[in-house]
Design a protein around this motif. Structure first.
Motif, mmCIF file in Angstrom:
data_model
loop_
_atom_site.group_PDB
_atom_site.id
_atom_site.type_symbol
_atom_site.label_atom_id
_atom_site.label_comp_id
_atom_site.label_asym_id
_atom_site.label_seq_id
_atom_site.Cartn_x
_atom_site.Cartn_y
_atom_site.Cartn_z
ATOM 1 N N ASN A 27 42.154 23.903 39.345
ATOM 2 C CA ASN A 27 40.901 24.353 38.736
ATOM 3 C C ASN A 27 40.698 25.847 38.924
ATOM 4 N N GLY A 28 41.127 26.313 40.091
ATOM 5 C CA GLY A 28 40.938 27.728 40.407
ATOM 6 C C GLY A 28 41.719 28.637 39.483
ATOM 7 N N ILE A 29 42.912 28.207 39.096
ATOM 8 C CA ILE A 29 43.718 29.029 38.184
ATOM 9 C C ILE A 29 43.038 29.129 36.821
ATOM 10 N N VAL A 30 42.497 28.006 36.340
ATOM 11 C CA VAL A 30 41.786 28.030 35.064
ATOM 12 C C VAL A 30 40.610 28.998 35.147
ATOM 13 N N ALA A 31 39.917 28.959 36.301
ATOM 14 C CA ALA A 31 38.735 29.815 36.468
ATOM 15 C C ALA A 31 39.095 31.296 36.461
ATOM 16 N N LEU A 32 40.302 31.631 36.936
ATOM 17 C CA LEU A 32 40.719 33.044 36.941
ATOM 18 C C LEU A 32 40.716 33.601 35.519
#
Lengths: 324, 519
Positions: A59-64
């Motif tokens: 999820n964190g990569i998408v948020a980046l």
């Protein structure tokens, strides 16, 4: 150049102030962690933490990627579908005998192009980002169902599946990928003309145009980057779940937007940092993980998630109103 | 003795408001010290001073937004303690600010009755009364505004008129106008002046704040000058003139501000030939020389801004050609113009010039990032910082630090940031579109000084302004535009206000002056 005394003093004050948003988030996270450590048995175990980190990473990569879109004053609702698309595409390609490396590269490239297509609609078509990406969200999800016949794709090569389980220097590989991408995106936002242009576009498009910024290229790159990150996340998701799943990535756009917003980004543009978004993502994931461990009904967790998003924006607005 | 007291009594009843020895301090700053302001009934009283002179603070004390530390306020013969904005409204003090305070999403009529709509029954609003009352008030001011319209659908000028009409309806005895013409075109301003004359004839006292001194002399009866939070003088406008006012405000005369050495050289830097954009402007034709200041004068809406935006590549033109140092310059985008060496200080700094939520440092470097980056990718942070610092110093931009957000700076300092942004690119041609609009005299003077400095180093300037004395004062030659047509080019030593006005209003065409010299 003479050094101004008062100027230096002030920039120090400014830094202290900046720490406030991110500092508050760190504090919140610590409180959360201490609370969970005390009240649950499983929180502070290696197993749980590495699980937490793996889920956060995706999820964190998408948020980046989303952070760039939000800073530019836009929004990208299609990322969840792109996650799913890349996840299915990589699985299909590998099943049809394409080498792993090539399959991954192709999936990432196509995800990037899907993002650029969003940028094209937004810049050349002058379609509001919300509508443009709402459309592509549906289009891409439909395409997933079409190419996968809505079936799960299993039997993927072992080295591909192993990736999600391996560790580097004791850190889960997924986490390491995230870390590298965090550093890369911090570099982009803080150190490159591209990063400055994203903020400028987010503050005023006409000013950006009259300042000679290549808005077309920058918009393509912003949405392209969002697609690229979603693509990487999708491939990692397939590796982690060991199957290509047609419904994969659904709702990820909400988590990504929430991470940005909790991290201090403004949906009206020109505000937000990668670090803030990362902390936002970690907080959301920790809450979810802690809630599970505490045996809280997942539906209630969803409600709590919503409350936190609203509260985060409220606190931010309150802080701004009382800044002077 | 007897005479004296008689005089006093007469005076008392004449004045609608008398503010005496007003002082106000904020932590660390004495904003006002012993300031006086007295306005008679039916008088238009100008309040002038540079930014930071204390005008706003004084007005805020009068409207109850701030509390005075010392001094007295006598309103309509009685000493009052204006404790909050509500109180000041009740006794009949109304202010019209440049950012209009109306409910944008409600109708004009509703805005007249905010919070106290007339009711026809306990549960229903008497809409007929709302709209007929609003209609009557508007009609009494000769305003053709439909009270059913939503305020946000009205042009800014009309919104301002509605705000004034509302104040009249609320039985104003004293009206304060704070830079009311800043956002208005010339015609709209005229409409406003008519209304002000009407208010005056009804015996309403008016405080008029403006940076435009020509307005002060046009219809104000008296003027009070503030400087650095101190009271300088009050005098009838007929006993003074622009030069005196400015010297009282800043300590120098305006001619001295315009007076600088010109550095006009024969080399042609920019040739514009027969530039035409259908329905906007036609046949624009001039040369710009090295180190020259070419004024461009025309009324608002004459197409002058479109002309420079076309030269800058920000809007397209249909016909004609532009050459830059003798080579055809087919500029299609602002980016290409900037790369060639154009700099534009646009008409509206807030919506066209500045990234308001970003820092002074980023704004100054906005055109530079490619150049100051290693391989065009990694920004050289030291150069970014030193760039910002050097322009903050060179243009004496008043900012707490280079990281301060541009939105929080004053108008004059914001304008300097825009200029710094262009200068950082070392332009060969600078285009200034109304650069002195809404900024204080001190900043204006600094801009004139800068013009001299620029031309000395060989930079050429196109300078647009609606203010005639300014255009005449700074320009080597003046291109006069009327309704999109070039009416003539006038030399500095032949320029008079009368002659230029005649051309600008389309009365006379000076075709002989249109240049056709070969490059």
């Amino acid at each position: 150049m003479k050094a101004h005394q008062p100027v230096e003093q002030d920039s120090k004050e400014k830094k202290r102030f900046k720490l406030k948003t991110e500092g508050t988030l760190v504090l919140l996270l610590l409180v959360l962690a201490v609370f969970l450590t005390i009240f649950t048995r499983g929180f502070l175990t290696g197993n749980n933490l590495s699980n937490l980190v793996r889920q956060t990473a995706i999820n964190g990569i998408v948020a980046l990627g989303m952070t760039f879109v939000v800073i530019s004053g836009g929004i990208d609702l299609s990322v969840g579908s792109v996650v799913g698309f890349a996840g299915i595409l990589v699985a299909l390609l590998m099943k049809s005998g394409v080498p792993i490396g090539l399959a991954v590269l192709a999936s990432i490239s196509i995800s990037f192009l899907l993002g650029v297509a969003n940028g094209f609609m937004v810049f050349d078509g002058r379609i509001p980002p919300f509508i443009a990406t709402l459309g592509s969200m549906s289009i891409i999800r439909g395409a997933i169902m079409l190419i996968s016949r809505a079936r799960m794709i299993a039997g993927l090569p072992k080295p591909f599946l192993d990736f999600a389980q391996t560790t580097y220097l004791g850190l889960p590989a997924l986490f390491v990928v995230w870390l590298v991408l965090i550093l890369f995106t911090i570099f982009l936002t803080k150190k490159t003309p591209f990063g400055r242009n994203v903020y400028t576009i987010g503050s005023n498009l006409e000013v950006a145009r009259l300042s000679g910024i290549n808005i077309r290229f920058t918009t393509y790159m912003i949405y392209g980057l969002s697609g690229l990150m979603a693509g990487i996340a999708g491939i990692l998701m397939t590796s982690r779940l060991a199957n290509g799943i047609p419904t994969g990535g659904q709702g990820y756009e909400m988590d990504a937007i929430a991470s940005c917003v909790i991290g201090g980004a403004s949906l009206s543009g020109a505000e937000g940092t990668i670090l803030g978004t990362v902390l936002g993502a970690v907080i959301i994931a920790t809450l979810r993980n802690g809630g599970n461990l505490l045996g809280i009904d997942p539906f209630i967790l969803q409600i709590v998630n919503g409350v936190i998003i609203v509260a985060a924006v409220y606190i931010d607005q309150y802080r701004k109103a009382h800044q002077k | 003795m007897y005479q004296d007291s008689m005089y006093q009594v007469g005076k008392m009843s004449d004045y609608i408001v008398e503010m005496k020895n007003i002082s106000k301090s904020f932590p660390g700053v004495r904003a006002l010290s012993n300031v006086n302001l007295s306005v008679k009934k039916g008088e238009v009283h100008a309040l002038v001073g540079e930014n930071g002179a204390g005008k706003s603070t004084l007005i805020k004390i009068l409207t109850g937004a701030y509390q005075k530390d010392e001094g007295t306020i006598v309103f309509d013969g009685k000493e009052v303690d204006v404790k909050d904005p509500h109180f000041s409204k009740n006794i009949g003090i109304h202010a019209v600010y440049q950012d209009i305070t109306l409910a944008m999403h409600l109708s004009v009529g509703e805005n007249f009755f905010l919070g106290e709509l007339p009711m026809s029954s306990p549960f229903t609003v008497d809409w007929k009364k709302v709209y007929s009352t609003a209609n009557d008030v508007l009609a009494s001011l000769d305003l053709k505004i439909d009270p059913h319209m939503l305020v946000r659908n009205l042009p800014v000028a009309k919104q301002e008129m509605v705000a004034i009409a509302k104040a009249i309806y609320e039985k104003s005895k004293l009206m304060i106008f704070d830079e009311p013409t800043a956002l208005l075109t010339n015609e709209e301003s005229e409409e406003l002046f008519k209304i002000i004359a009407r208010l005056k004839s009804e015996g309403i006292g008016i405080i008029y704040i403006s940076h435009r001194l020509e307005e002060v002399f046009r219809f104000c009866d008296a003027v009070t000058i503030l400087k650095d939070g101190r009271y300088v003088a009050t005098m009838p406008t007929k006993d003074t003139n622009e030069d005196e006012l400015i010297s009282l405000m800043v300590g120098r005369k305006i001619e001295e501000m315009y007076y600088f050495e010109h550095h006009n050289e024969p080399e042609v830097v920019l040739s514009v030939r027969n530039l035409t954009k259908k329905k906007v402007f036609q046949g624009i034709h001039f040369d710009l020389h090295k180190g020259e200041i070419l004024g461009m004068f025309g009324l608002v809406g004459s197409g002058r801004t479109d002309i420079v935006l076309s030269i800058f590549g920000a809007t397209k033109y249909d016909e004609g050609s532009i050459s830059f140092f003798g080579k055809p310059a087919n500029v299609r985008k602002p980016r290409e113009a900037i790369e060639l060496g154009f700099g534009l200080v646009p008409e509206n700094r807030r919506t066209q010039g500045l990234a308001l939520p970003l820092s002074v440092k980023i704004n100054i470097n906005l055109l530079q990032y490619k150049k100051i980056s290693h391989f065009g990718i990694v920004i050289d942070r030291n150069r970014e910082l030193s760039n910002a610092k050097s322009f903050i110093q060179e243009l004496s931009i008043k900012t707490p630090s280079e990281d301060a957000i541009v939105r929080n700076l004053s108008g004059g300092n914001q304008q300097k940031v825009v200029i710094g942004k262009c200068l950082a690119n070392q332009p060969k041609i600078m285009i200034f579109d109304e650069p002195t609009l809404g900024i204080d005299v001190g900043s204006k003077e600094e801009i004139y000084t800068l013009l001299e400095k620029l031309t000395k180093t060989g930079t050429s300037v196109i300078f647009i302004s609606s203010y005639l004395p300014e255009v005449i004062g700074v320009s080597d030659r003046i291109v006069v535009i009327s309704e999109g047509r070039q009416m003539g080019i006038i030399d500095r030593n032949e320029a008079t206000e009368e002659r230029i006005m005649k051309l600008a209003s389309g009365i006379e065409e000076n075709s002989a002056k249109i240049e056709s010299e070969a490059v």
